[in-house]
Design a protein around this motif. Structure first.
Motif, PDB file in Angstrom:
ATOM      1  N   GLY A   1      47.152  71.253  40.939  1.00 35.64           N
ATOM      2  CA  GLY A   1      46.773  70.051  40.206  1.00 35.64           C
ATOM      3  C   GLY A   1      47.639  68.851  40.507  1.00 35.64           C
ATOM      4  O   GLY A   1      47.513  67.812  39.856  1.00 35.64           O
ATOM      5  N   SER A   2      48.485  68.972  41.522  1.00 34.12           N
ATOM      6  CA  SER A   2      49.430  67.894  41.816  1.00 34.12           C
ATOM      7  C   SER A   2      48.768  66.685  42.469  1.00 34.12           C
ATOM      8  O   SER A   2      49.317  65.587  42.455  1.00 34.12           O
ATOM      9  CB  SER A   2      50.546  68.414  42.724  1.00 34.12           C
ATOM     10  N   SER A   3      47.599  66.911  43.036  1.00 32.10           N
ATOM     11  CA  SER A   3      46.856  65.816  43.657  1.00 32.10           C
ATOM     12  C   SER A   3      45.387  65.997  43.342  1.00 32.10           C
ATOM     13  O   SER A   3      44.810  67.037  43.652  1.00 32.10           O
ATOM     14  CB  SER A   3      47.068  65.814  45.171  1.00 32.10           C
ATOM     15  N   THR A   4      44.799  65.014  42.723  1.00 36.32           N
ATOM     16  CA  THR A   4      43.398  65.091  42.314  1.00 36.32           C
ATOM     17  C   THR A   4      42.714  63.770  42.635  1.00 36.32           C
ATOM     18  O   THR A   4      43.302  62.708  42.432  1.00 36.32           O
ATOM     19  CB  THR A   4      43.276  65.385  40.817  1.00 36.32           C
ATOM     20  N   VAL A   5      41.488  63.877  43.131  1.00 31.02           N
ATOM     21  CA  VAL A   5      40.703  62.674  43.403  1.00 31.02           C
ATOM     22  C   VAL A   5      39.359  62.796  42.690  1.00 31.02           C
ATOM     23  O   VAL A   5      38.834  63.898  42.496  1.00 31.02           O
ATOM     24  CB  VAL A   5      40.479  62.460  44.916  1.00 31.02           C
ATOM     25  N   TYR A   6      38.827  61.657  42.296  1.00 31.06           N
ATOM     26  CA  TYR A   6      37.520  61.579  41.655  1.00 31.06           C
ATOM     27  C   TYR A   6      36.698  60.496  42.350  1.00 31.06           C
ATOM     28  O   TYR A   6      37.230  59.463  42.768  1.00 31.06           O
ATOM     29  CB  TYR A   6      37.651  61.203  40.184  1.00 31.06           C
ATOM     30  N   ALA A   7      35.396  60.724  42.427  1.00 33.49           N
ATOM     31  CA  ALA A   7      34.497  59.665  42.849  1.00 33.49           C
ATOM     32  C   ALA A   7      34.574  58.541  41.824  1.00 33.49           C
ATOM     33  O   ALA A   7      34.730  58.792  40.621  1.00 33.49           O
ATOM     34  CB  ALA A   7      33.069  60.194  42.949  1.00 33.49           C
ATOM     35  N   ASP A   8      34.462  57.317  42.285  1.00 37.25           N
ATOM     36  CA  ASP A   8      34.553  56.171  41.372  1.00 37.25           C
ATOM     37  C   ASP A   8      33.535  56.274  40.242  1.00 37.25           C
ATOM     38  O   ASP A   8      33.805  55.877  39.108  1.00 37.25           O
ATOM     39  CB  ASP A   8      34.332  54.871  42.148  1.00 37.25           C
ATOM     40  N   SER A   9      32.379  56.822  40.541  1.00 34.08           N
ATOM     41  CA  SER A   9      31.293  56.874  39.570  1.00 34.08           C
ATOM     42  C   SER A   9      31.558  57.826  38.414  1.00 34.08           C
ATOM     43  O   SER A   9      30.878  57.756  37.391  1.00 34.08           O
ATOM     44  CB  SER A   9      29.990  57.265  40.260  1.00 34.08           C
ATOM     45  N   VAL A  10      32.548  58.718  38.567  1.00 36.83           N
ATOM     46  CA  VAL A  10      32.806  59.698  37.504  1.00 36.83           C
ATOM     47  C   VAL A  10      34.188  59.554  36.877  1.00 36.83           C
ATOM     48  O   VAL A  10      34.510  60.278  35.924  1.00 36.83           O
ATOM     49  CB  VAL A  10      32.625  61.139  38.018  1.00 36.83           C
TER      50      VAL A  10
END
Length: 136
Positions: A59-68
């Motif tokens: 969980g040290s690096s997480t990315v999300y799509a802008d839409s969510v």
């Protein structure tokens, strides 16, 4: 290749919530010293598959799509080899088939979570996924 099974999809009204689960067959995410890439992806009718959220098992690096961003949360239970996607404030634009993926990191890993997420969305192999239908 890690086989996964997605579940938890369904029909929900706009503004509602769903929690998706993804179970890796025969693996836990705490059994590989280099770690894991974990991710959720989706494909809506007539659109290309996109990365929704990707992370590492730590969980040290997480990315999300802008839409969510701000609405969805990715998490994992490493001992169970399971990935979750909590989806809140759903909109009709979230209607899609949702897929998950898990991949062991290499010993000398040069990819980061973001690059793995993008490349996997474009070229990964996929199971059946789980359908999410949001009505407005």
């Amino acid at each position: 290749e890690v086989q996964v099974v997605e579940s938890g999809g369904g029909a929900v009204q706009a503004g509602g919530s769903l929690r998706l689960s993804c179970a890796a067959s025969g693996f836990t995410f705490d059994d590989h010293a280099a770690g894991w890439f974990l991710g959720w992806f989706r494909q809506a009718p007539g659109k290309e598959r996109e990365g929704v959220s990707c992370t590492s098992e730590s969980g040290s690096s997480t990315v999300y799509a802008d839409s969510v961003k701000g609405r969805f949360t990715i998490s994992s239970d490493n001992a169970k080899g399971t990935i979750y996607l909590q989806m809140n404030s759903l909109t009709a634009e979230d209607t899609a088939v949702y897929y998950c993926a898990a991949e062991k990191k290499r010993s000398f890993e040069v990819r980061n979570v973001n690059s793995w997420c993008k490349r996997t969305a474009a070229s990964g192999s996929w199971g059946q996924g789980t359908q999410v239908n949001v009505s407005s």
